[in-house]
Design a protein around this motif. Structure first.
Motif, short mmCIF file in Angstrom:
data_model
loop_
_atom_site.label_atom_id
_atom_site.label_comp_id
_atom_site.label_asym_id
_atom_site.label_seq_id
_atom_site.Cartn_x
_atom_site.Cartn_y
_atom_site.Cartn_z
N LEU A 110 0.93 -1.26 -0.06
CA LEU A 110 0.02 0.19 -0.12
C LEU A 110 0.98 1.17 0.18
N PHE A 111 2.00 1.40 0.76
CA PHE A 111 2.95 2.32 0.86
C PHE A 111 3.41 2.52 -0.57
N ASP A 112 3.89 1.46 -1.17
CA ASP A 112 4.60 1.71 -2.46
C ASP A 112 3.43 2.34 -3.42
N SER A 113 2.41 1.63 -3.30
CA SER A 113 1.35 2.15 -4.28
C SER A 113 1.06 3.59 -4.26
N LEU A 114 0.85 3.78 -2.92
CA LEU A 114 0.51 5.46 -2.56
C LEU A 114 1.77 6.22 -3.04
N LYS A 115 2.98 5.61 -2.75
CA LYS A 115 3.88 6.48 -3.24
C LYS A 115 4.26 6.65 -4.64
N GLN A 116 3.73 5.63 -5.40
CA GLN A 116 3.67 5.71 -6.94
C GLN A 116 2.73 6.59 -7.35
N ARG A 117 1.43 6.28 -6.54
CA ARG A 117 0.48 7.30 -7.18
C ARG A 117 0.89 8.71 -7.02
N GLU A 118 1.46 8.93 -5.55
CA GLU A 118 2.09 10.49 -5.68
C GLU A 118 3.00 10.83 -6.68
N LYS A 119 3.98 9.83 -6.95
CA LYS A 119 4.86 10.20 -8.02
C LYS A 119 3.96 10.49 -9.55
N THR A 120 3.13 9.54 -9.59
CA THR A 120 2.38 9.72 -10.76
C THR A 120 1.52 11.29 -10.78
N LEU A 121 1.02 11.52 -9.72
CA LEU A 121 0.21 12.78 -9.51
C LEU A 121 1.22 13.96 -9.67
N GLN A 122 2.45 13.66 -9.25
CA GLN A 122 3.40 14.91 -9.38
C GLN A 122 3.70 14.83 -10.85
N ASN A 123 3.98 13.72 -11.68
CA ASN A 123 4.31 13.79 -12.96
C ASN A 123 2.99 14.47 -13.84
N VAL A 124 1.85 14.00 -13.37
CA VAL A 124 0.68 14.61 -14.17
C VAL A 124 0.96 16.21 -13.73
N PHE A 125 1.03 16.63 -12.39
CA PHE A 125 1.11 17.96 -12.08
C PHE A 125 2.13 18.72 -12.60
N ASP A 126 3.48 18.08 -13.03
CA ASP A 126 4.13 18.75 -13.71
C ASP A 126 4.27 18.68 -15.14
N ILE A 127 3.53 17.88 -15.76
CA ILE A 127 3.51 17.85 -17.24
C ILE A 127 2.11 18.49 -17.78
N LEU A 128 0.99 18.91 -16.61
CA LEU A 128 -0.33 19.91 -17.14
C LEU A 128 0.47 20.80 -17.97
N PRO A 129 -0.35 21.04 -19.04
CA PRO A 129 0.03 22.19 -19.95
C PRO A 129 -0.53 23.64 -19.55
N VAL A 130 -1.26 23.52 -18.45
CA VAL A 130 -1.66 24.80 -17.81
C VAL A 130 -0.99 24.92 -16.45
N GLY A 131 -0.88 26.08 -16.03
CA GLY A 131 -0.13 26.47 -14.70
C GLY A 131 -0.95 26.20 -13.68
N LEU A 132 -0.49 25.28 -12.59
CA LEU A 132 -1.32 24.78 -11.44
C LEU A 132 -0.71 24.98 -10.20
N TRP A 133 -1.43 25.92 -9.48
CA TRP A 133 -0.91 26.18 -7.95
C TRP A 133 -1.90 25.86 -6.84
N PHE A 134 -0.98 25.42 -5.72
CA PHE A 134 -1.72 25.09 -4.52
C PHE A 134 -1.62 26.27 -3.55
N ALA A 135 -2.44 26.69 -2.61
CA ALA A 135 -2.44 27.60 -1.61
C ALA A 135 -3.01 26.91 -0.31
N ASP A 136 -2.38 27.18 0.79
CA ASP A 136 -2.90 26.78 2.10
C ASP A 136 -4.16 27.56 2.46
N ALA A 137 -4.46 27.24 3.79
CA ALA A 137 -5.57 28.00 4.33
C ALA A 137 -5.38 29.51 4.53
N GLU A 138 -4.08 29.81 4.61
CA GLU A 138 -3.83 31.30 4.76
C GLU A 138 -3.55 31.77 3.51
N GLY A 139 -3.59 31.31 2.26
CA GLY A 139 -3.69 31.78 1.04
C GLY A 139 -2.00 31.81 0.70
#
Length: 885
Positions: A110-139
């Motif tokens: 499960l940990f490896d799977s989550l880690k892989q998913r996180e890596k995949t998400l990171q890859n998706v996050f990085d290869i998206l053609p649009v700019g994507l930003w995350f902000a915390d509760a304080e902006g």
């Protein structure tokens, strides 16, 4: 008992503990101080299934105390991940290590799977053609993907309070965004979601970009804001493309509306969705009227179906098409347009419809129609040309018109085209023909019209006139030859030369005739004086007889009469003698002369008369016909030395065009032919040519005047006839006389009986006008002797004065026809204005043509020809004075 119960309790606890250890999910292994396994529960044994027989007693090693150690144990199905924690305790005074083993294979997976998913998400996050930003509760911006960083030029870690580092303007208003007015600030503070906010941003690298800004808050199940997501879509290039597209569309529309072409487009439904302004101006209709299938309303009804079929068939096959049809212009006139259509495809290669480009080609169509008509006319002219037209090189023919096929006797065009050129040219002309053709083909010089002989296909000769010009035909240098059949011309030329000879002869005869006529007129005037004075002398001698004088006067009168006859012959030759034509049956006239003719030719010559049956009547002076027969009979008599025959024949004949040519130009019509043939010595050709010339004779001196046949020639010509002579030297001669049939055969002969000389005197008043003084004196003396009251003058002007001043009636005007200053006819008309009842006698020694020119008809009753006798003159006067009004 107490000990037993304690023991029992202890035993129970031991059993419970043993049961717990044996049933534990975690593996438990007891290891002595030597690292050897002294105990292992079932779970541990199961973990080491592959080592089960040797686990107890095996060397495990001293485990780490109070540390989590991950072990990877081999298993038949898969490798197992085990987390081991160890502790130590004393058992029977000895240190024992207790290792707790927990199977974490599932957790590890499960940990490896989550880690892989996180890596995949990171890859998706990085290869998206649009700019994507995350902000915390304080902006605070925590992360941004590569596209976002690329858009802004860096990855700023800022919170709401630092949003001022971002510079941007809202579009299309251009309003600058304040630090606290960013959509991210509103999402954190107000839970506001912002969609499709168009911004022009100032990037940290100094560039400007256009983005679409999307911002949405992230909340928990209670609705509390946990952060926000910002999406930046860089549309800078798209905006540039759209701007370029707009510019291109503007350019397209400008281009489409700036030329002469009518442009349209259609979509996938085959319906038109665009027409340029040129089209709309041309048709005079609105875009709404033309859209869809509205344009078809302007197409000519005869062209519409073909137009629609062509478009639809090309559309279904996605092919280009080109068609010509008529469309109604704004002024109502139908104009021809050429419509060239092409399929359209988008940037992905997908078919999206058609575009059409139309041009007004009415002038071209009209030109082509005129060209086609011209070509048709040209072909008609060439094919219908009377002359042969051929196109050829030196070896073969490439074209021949119908006239050429007929001229050369070919059965078809193919037969003539298959014939070598030289086969139609005589061998002796081959060299000349080749030289002319080479000059034409190489130097491009035309061949002038020349006469030559060519062969028909049956090898018969034909006389032609040939000319040629250089042309290019079917890509070859050729000769265009025109061949004119001149056989008729050659025949006509021969006939013309013959006619020219006849004309020259006729002109010579006419000139001699004119001379003879002039001489005869002057001679007549002299004879008039001689004859008149002789008659006076004879009359005086009767009063005082003198036989010697009487004999001399008689001889003088006889000579004068013979001289008058001679002048008549001259005038007859000149066709200008005075005559009185009558309706005659030529057979009856000839039969009446047969006795006289037999006496003239003698007994040694047999006269054969062959009258034709039903011979038409002629209109002619009978004395002229007698003169013709007498002259021909005398000529025949002189040509026959001993015995022979004279044959006279008559018949009817109708002369047509061909016979007219054969007879030397006699006019077409109905004629009576009088043939006079003899069996005399005949004539040589050089003599035959001159027989009608006056004073030409082959007789000895003193035996002929040379006026006999000249007189016959003149008489026949004067009666609109023709005479032809045919002779063979040593065989004989035939004269054929062609006299025209009388136009009205029903006319009767109204000639009056001869007037006697019983009463030739008179007492009437006569005005005598004669410009010849000698004749005037003779006529004056004669009229006075006849008892007339006489007024006389040699000047017509004086005659008018006399008529104007004379108070009494003037009964008769006797005037010469031709006088200086005024002719007789004019004088008569003017005197009749003064004396309306006056009669008139015209006198002339001139020829017929001359007096007719002055309005006097020679066969009128009030005309008398010089010279005349006194009795003839007196009789004419009494006849005229005796005419009723």
């Amino acid at each position: 008992m107490a000990d037993k119960s304690v023991s029992a309790d202890v035993l129970k606890d031991h059993e419970l503990l043993h049961s717990l250890i044996e049933r534990s999910v975690d593996g438990l292994i007891a290891i002595n101080q030597k690292g050897r396994v002294i105990y292992a529960n079932p779970a541990a044994v199961d973990m080491f299934a592959d080592r089960k027989p040797e686990l107890i007693g095996s060397i495990f090693g001293i485990p780490a105390i109070n540390e989590a150690v991950e072990l990877i144990l081999p298993c038949k199905a898969e490798m197992r991940h085990v987390e081991m924690r160890a502790s130590e305790f004393l058992w029977h005074g000895k240190v024992i290590y207790l290792a707790s083993l927990r199977d974490i294979t599932m957790r590890k997976h499960l940990f490896d799977s989550l880690k892989q998913r996180e890596k995949t998400l990171q890859n998706v996050f990085d290869i998206l053609p649009v700019g994507l930003w995350f902000a915390d509760a304080e902006g605070r911006l925590e992360r941004g993907n590569k596209a976002g960083v690329a858009i802004w030029g860096s990855e700023p870690k800022v919170g709401i309070e630092n949003y001022g580092v971002f510079k941007a303007h809202r579009l299309p208003s251009g309003e600058e965004i304040a630090a606290d007015d960013w959509a991210l600030a509103h999402a954190i503070k107000d839970k506001k979601t912002t969609l499709d906010e168009m911004l022009e941003i100032d990037c940290f690298d100094g560039s400007k970009k256009i983005i679409l800004n999307y911002v949405t808050p992230i909340t928990d199940e209670t609705g509390k804001v946990q952060g926000a997501i910002v999406v930046n879509n860089d549309i800078t290039e798209r905006m540039k493309s759209e701007e370029a597209l707009r510019e291109n569309e503007s350019h397209f529309r400008t281009l489409a509306n700036s030329g002469q072409a009518l442009i349209w487009t259609s979509g996938l439904d085959k319906l038109c969705n665009y027409f340029n302004q040129i089209w709309l101006d041309f048709t005079g209709r609105t875009l709404e009227q033309e859209m869809g299938m509205g344009w078809a309303e302007g197409v000519h009804p005869d062209d519409l179906q073909k137009c629609v079929d062509t478009y639809c068939q090309a559309f279904d096959r996605r092919e280009k098409f080109s068609m010509v049809y008529r469309i109604r212009r704004h002024d109502g006139e139908y104009r021809w347009i050429q419509d060239d259509g092409s399929p359209r495809f988008n940037s992905h290669g997908d078919f999206i419809g058609y575009i059409g480009h139309c041009l007004d080609v009415s002038e071209r169509i009209q030109y082509e129609q005129r060209l086609a008509e011209s070509e048709t006319l040209f072909r008609s002219l060439i094919e219908g040309a009377p002359d042969a037209i051929l196109v050829h090189t030196g070896d073969r023919y490439f074209y021949a018109n119908a006239a050429a096929i007929a001229l050369f006797g070919a059965s078809s065009q193919n037969q003539l085209l298959a014939t070598p050129v030289l086969d139609l040219i005589p061998p002796e002309e081959h060299t000349t023909m080749k030289a002319q053709l080479e000059k034409l083909l190489v130097e491009k010089l035309p061949v002038k019209s020349t006469e030559k002989v060519m062969f028909r296909l049956d090898r018969s000769e034909v006389r032609v006139e040939v000319s040629a010009v250089p042309i290019t035909f079917a890509g070859k240098d050729c000769a265009l030859s025109f061949v004119h059949n001149i056989e008729e011309r050659v025949r006509a030329r021969a006939e013309r030369e013959n006619l020219m000879m006849q004309l020259a002869h006729a002109q010579k005869m006419e000139s001699i005739g004119a001379l003879a006529g002039g001489v005869a007129h002057d001679f007549n005037n002299m004879l008039q004086v001689i004859l008149g004075e002789t008659e006076f002398a004879i009359e005086e001698n009767v009063k005082n007889p003198n036989s010697e004088l009487a004999a001399s006067l008689a001889e003088i009168k006889k000579a004068a009469v013979r001289s008058a006859e001679l002048t008549k012959k001259l005038l007859a030759f000149a066709r200008k003698q005075l005559y009185s034509p009558k309706l005659l049956n030529i057979n009856e006239v000839i039969e009446g002369m047969l006795k006289m003719l037999r006496r003239m030719i003698g007994e040694n010559i047999k006269l054969i008369w062959k009258p034709g049956a039903g011979v038409w009547k002629i209109e002619m002076d009978p004395s002229q016909l007698d003169q013709v027969l007498a002259n021909l009979a005398i000529n025949a008599r002189d040509a026959i030395e001993n015995v022979g025959a004279l044959v006279i024949e008559t018949c009817n004949i109708e002369i047509d065009k061909e016979m007219s040519k054969e007879l030397g130009g006699i006019e077409e019509g109905e004629y009576i032919v009088l043939s006079v043939s003899d069996t005399g010595c005949g004539m040589k050709p050089e003599v035959l040519e001159r027989i009608f010339e006056p004073f030409f004779t082959t007789k000895e001196v003193g035996k002929g005047t040379g006026l006999g046949l000249a007189t016959v020639y003149g008489i026949i010509g004067q009666n609109e006839g023709s005479i032809k002579a045919y002779s063979e030297y040593g065989i004989g001669t035939t004269f054929k006389i062609y006299l025209p049939r009388a136009k009205d055969e029903s006319k009767s002969d109204n000639s009056s009986a001869a007037v006697t000389l019983a009463d030739l005197t008179g007492s009437e008043t006569i005005l005598l006008v004669e410009d010849e003084i000698q004749i005037l004196n003779y006529e004056k003396l004669l009229l006075e002797r006849l008892g007339y009251k006489l007024l006389f003058t040699s000047d017509p002007t004086v005659a008018l004065s006399i008529a104007a001043e004379y108070p009494e009636q003037i009964d008769l005007l006797i005037t010469d026809v031709i006088m200086p200053g005024m002719n007789g006819k004019e004088l008569q008309q003017k005197i009749m204005e003064l004396h309306p009842q006056i009669k008139c006698i015209f006198v002339s020694g001139y020829t017929t043509g001359v007096i007719e020119h002055h309005g006097i008809l020679p066969n009128e009753i009030n005309f008398i020809e010089k010279p005349f006798t006194a009795s003839a003159f007196a009789t004419k006067i009494r006849n005229v004075l005796g005419q009723r009004e």
